[in-house]
Design an enzyme around this catalytic site. Structure first.
Site, PDB file in Angstrom:
ATOM      1  N   LYS A 138      -1.215   9.679   0.003  1.00 20.09           N
ATOM      2  CA  LYS A 138      -1.470  11.013   0.548  1.00 20.09           C
ATOM      3  C   LYS A 138      -0.374  11.356   1.558  1.00 20.09           C
ATOM      4  CE  LYS A 138      -6.499  10.913  -0.026  1.00 20.09           C
ATOM      5  NZ  LYS A 138      -7.824  11.005   0.651  1.00 20.09           N
ATOM      6  N   ASP A 153       0.845  -1.187   0.000  1.00 20.89           N
ATOM      7  CA  ASP A 153       0.000   0.000   0.000  1.00 20.89           C
ATOM      8  C   ASP A 153       0.887   1.245   0.000  1.00 20.89           C
ATOM      9  OD1 ASP A 153      -1.791   2.107   0.588  1.00 20.89           O
ATOM     10  OD2 ASP A 153      -3.087   0.774   1.727  1.00 20.89           O
TER      11      ASP A 153
END
Length: 227
Positions: free
Chosen positions: A129, A125
């Protein structure tokens, strides 16, 4: 989970899932819970561990292609593990085991020191952001627990389709005293043992470059983790 995944969990978990003592969290590992790989797999063989195995496409393909090697898939999502069991059962991959747990805890508490021949981290992952990047897996702390689990000369293989994460991975691993680069140039060549998945094809289709890295655990570099 789907009905088929629920059925897979009830019918196949005994064959594939490693039962582990838990700490406080549902996906935690109680310290000092190391397994005996020979007892788990029923033989002494090279061990390959994949972190974040997802639905298991890469590791099921590898396990079914290399019956002489033992494989362990680490994943926190139960539905992905169920899909992995279904595919492994169809492929006859009896050399594959799964564990539902946080990867750093598996490396630190469940796997014996210097027991792993290869450790794979494919498309973790990216937490893309900025406020979430601190959640990324590959950090200096991860390098320490990876070094503990790997044998002398063992390989850590990484891949991502997010360039800034690839740069972070490279910076972290270049700075890790227990590892040395196993490639020349900026990036490692694509690992031919990684099956091309739909996820990787999607990343390439939208214009993301796939970056591979490969690091070798330096002989004699194992040091105890601090309490």
């Amino acid at each position: 989970m789907s009905e088929a995944q629920e059925r897979a969990w009830s019918e196949l978990a005994r064959q594939y899932v490693v039962s582990v003592p838990r700490d406080v969290a549902a996906t935690s590992i109680l310290p000092d819970s190391a397994i005996d790989p020979v007892a788990v797999w029923g033989r002494a063989a090279p061990l390959v561990v994949e972190i974040g195995s997802g639905q298991g496409h890469a590791i099921v393909h590898a396990a079914s292609s290399h019956p002489e090697v033992d494989f362990l898939a680490i994943e926190v999502f139960k539905a992905g593990l169920a899909r992995t069991m279904l595919d492994a059962d169809r492929a006859g991959a009896r050399n594959l085991r799964l564990v539902e747990a946080n990867a750093p805890e598996v490396l630190e508490h469940l796997l014996p020191a210097a027991s792993v021949d290869e450790l794979w981290v494919f498309f973790p992952d990216p937490w893309h952001k900025k406020k979430h990047t601190k959640r990324r897996l590959v950090t200096a702390g991860f390098a320490d627990v990876a070094a503990r689990a790997l044998k002398d000369g063992g390989m850590l293989r990484l891949a991502t389709d997010w360039e800034d994460y690839a740069l972070q991975m490279r910076d972290v691993m270049d700075a890790a005293a227990a590892f040395e680069r196993a490639y020349e140039g900026q990036w490692a060549p694509r690992f031919d043992g990684r099956v091309l998945t739909a996820f990787e094809r999607k990343g390439a289709r939208v214009g993301r470059d796939i970056r591979d890295l490969a690091y070798r655990r330096v002989n004699g570099a194992l040091r105890p983790l601090e309490d």
